[in-house]
Design an enzyme around this catalytic site. Structure first.
Site, PDB file in Angstrom:
ATOM      1  N   GLY A   1      15.558  24.676   2.592  1.00 52.29           N
ATOM      2  CA  GLY A   1      15.283  23.241   2.659  1.00 52.29           C
ATOM      3  C   GLY A   1      13.975  22.866   2.018  1.00 52.29           C
ATOM      4  O   GLY A   1      13.230  22.009   2.509  1.00 52.29           O
TER       5      GLY A   1
ATOM      6  N   GLY B   1      18.778  18.956   2.225  1.00 55.19           N
ATOM      7  CA  GLY B   1      19.159  17.644   1.719  1.00 55.19           C
ATOM      8  C   GLY B   1      17.998  16.819   1.207  1.00 55.19           C
ATOM      9  O   GLY B   1      16.859  17.295   1.097  1.00 55.19           O
TER      10      GLY B   1
ATOM     11  N   ASP C   1      23.976  33.909   7.915  1.00 53.56           N
ATOM     12  CA  ASP C   1      23.331  32.863   8.706  1.00 53.56           C
ATOM     13  C   ASP C   1      23.982  32.790  10.082  1.00 53.56           C
ATOM     14  O   ASP C   1      24.961  32.093  10.295  1.00 53.56           O
ATOM     15  CB  ASP C   1      23.437  31.515   7.976  1.00 53.56           C
ATOM     16  CG  ASP C   1      22.732  30.408   8.744  1.00 53.56           C
ATOM     17  OD1 ASP C   1      22.239  30.681   9.865  1.00 53.56           O
ATOM     18  OD2 ASP C   1      22.690  29.280   8.239  1.00 53.56           O
TER      19      ASP C   1
ATOM     20  N   ASP D   1      24.384  32.352  -0.422  1.00 50.26           N
ATOM     21  CA  ASP D   1      23.566  31.448   0.391  1.00 50.26           C
ATOM     22  C   ASP D   1      24.356  31.060   1.650  1.00 50.26           C
ATOM     23  O   ASP D   1      25.524  30.659   1.553  1.00 50.26           O
ATOM     24  CB  ASP D   1      23.270  30.194  -0.466  1.00 50.26           C
ATOM     25  CG  ASP D   1      22.198  29.302   0.113  1.00 50.26           C
ATOM     26  OD1 ASP D   1      21.386  29.800   0.920  1.00 50.26           O
ATOM     27  OD2 ASP D   1      22.169  28.115  -0.259  1.00 50.26           O
TER      28      ASP D   1
END
Ligand code: G3H
Ligand code: 13P
Ligand code: ZN
Length: 323
Positions: A226, A192, A117, A95
């Site tokens: 997310g 989060g 990423d 990830d």
């Protein structure tokens, strides 16, 4: 093509899973793990609901638990699931890989899927690093996820105050130039437990941007990061038993369900599992202050996490019964 290093661990890459998910209008769950109890809960929930699963390891998890141990834990989880009589496909995925070297080390180590990423880089640099990872990973038939657009919140060490939605006009060129197998996009989710301002209306995900992206790269698997829903019952439990998670809010489940029916083939969930664990452990500590056997608080936390993840597979992602 070189040997598939992950095959001996009993793992698969994402290619076939995403094809089926796209055609079937559901999303594969990508759940993060850092320890044994989280891993047990994830594979148990997925085996019991007959759902394919992507086990995600972040940079933080690699530092916390040790990459070698995590790899063998994933292999052990596959064995555990097979011993339960289940044949669900299991992917081990990096990830938010931040560099070519990190991704290479995971490929060499038997991961079957990696994310590079490069979303915080300027476009050309993102293309360059993503292409480099794809060229290496594909030699071992490891699938690669790239990202365009920046999510609000914290992406490992890359923090973005505000999200920058993915620009649909870039996706076709990015996919063509890099050769990625899937693309993470930014349409209003964030990492989060504090995704939206409390007291204000939760802004809907930008399905208009998603549609535009789908038009430009038809049939291509999209990834949503997310995607925790931050279940309020567990937030309340945290707060009731001495915690202070005020104003924690997530993405409404109906919107994720809608996304899962579209080109979104992978949905990433980490925070929800953390909240469930914390809530249950706080409750045990508050109600049984003399307890000091970790199995007595990690066990109930693990059982509650199984419940939550089964719910996600059955009612949010639609992946239950698809293995
Ligand atoms: O996208 C971030 C994941 O939730 C992983 O978080 O870096 O704290 O393990 P972490
Ligand atoms: P959440 O923080 O919403 O669970 O997102 C997790 C994630 O995107 C992992 O890559
Ligand atoms: Zn993420």
């Amino acid at each position: 093509m070189s040997k598939k290093l992950y095959e001996e661990l009993g793992l698969v890459n994402t290619r076939e899973l995403f094809k089926k998910a796209f055609e079937g209008g559901y999303a594969i769950p990508a759940y993060n793990f850092n320890n044994m109890e989280q891993l047990q809960a994830i594979v148990t929930a997925c085996a019991e609901t007959k759902s394919p699963v992507i086990l995600q390891v972040s940079k933080g998890a690699r530092e916390y638990a040790n990459q070698t141990l995590l790899r063998y834990m994933a292999q052990g989880a596959v064995q555990m699931v097979r011993a339960m009589g289940s044949n669900i496909p299991i992917v081990l995925h990096l990830d938010h890989g931040d560099t070519f070297e990190t991704c290479k080390s995971c490929v060499d180590f038997g991961f079957s899927s990696v994310m590079i990423d490069g979303s915080h880089h300027p476009y050309d640099k993102n293309v360059e690093v993503t292409k480099q990872v794809v060229e290496y990973a594909h030699k071992f038939d490891v699938t690669v996820e790239g990202e365009l657009g920046v999510l609000a919140g914290i992406e490992d060490e890359v923090s973005a105050e505000k999200s920058h939605y993915t620009k649909p006009e870039e996706v076709e060129d990015f996919v063509k130039k890099t050769g990625v197998d899937s693309l993470a996009i930014s349409i209003g989710t964030s990492h989060g437990a504090y995704k939206f301002k409390p007291g204000e209306e939760v802004p809907p995900l930008r399905f208009d941007i998603l549609k535009e992206i789908e038009k430009r790269i038809p049939g291509f698997p999209i990834v949503l990061h997310g995607a925790s829903s931050v279940p309020q019952e567990y937030v309340e439990m945290v707060n009731k038993f001495g915690g202070a998670m005020k104003g924690a809010l997530g993405v409404p489940e109906e919107q994720l369900r809608q996304a899962a029916k579209s080109a979104v083939c992978k949905i990433n969930i980490d925070s929800d599992g953390r909240i469930v664990f914390t809530a249950v452990i706080r409750k045990v500590f508050a109600e049984k202050p003399a307890e000091f056997d970790p199995r007595k608080y990690l066990g109930p936390a693990r059982a509650e996490l199984v419940k939550l993840l089964k719910h996600k597979n059955e009612h949010v992602l639609g992946s239950a019964g698809k293995a």
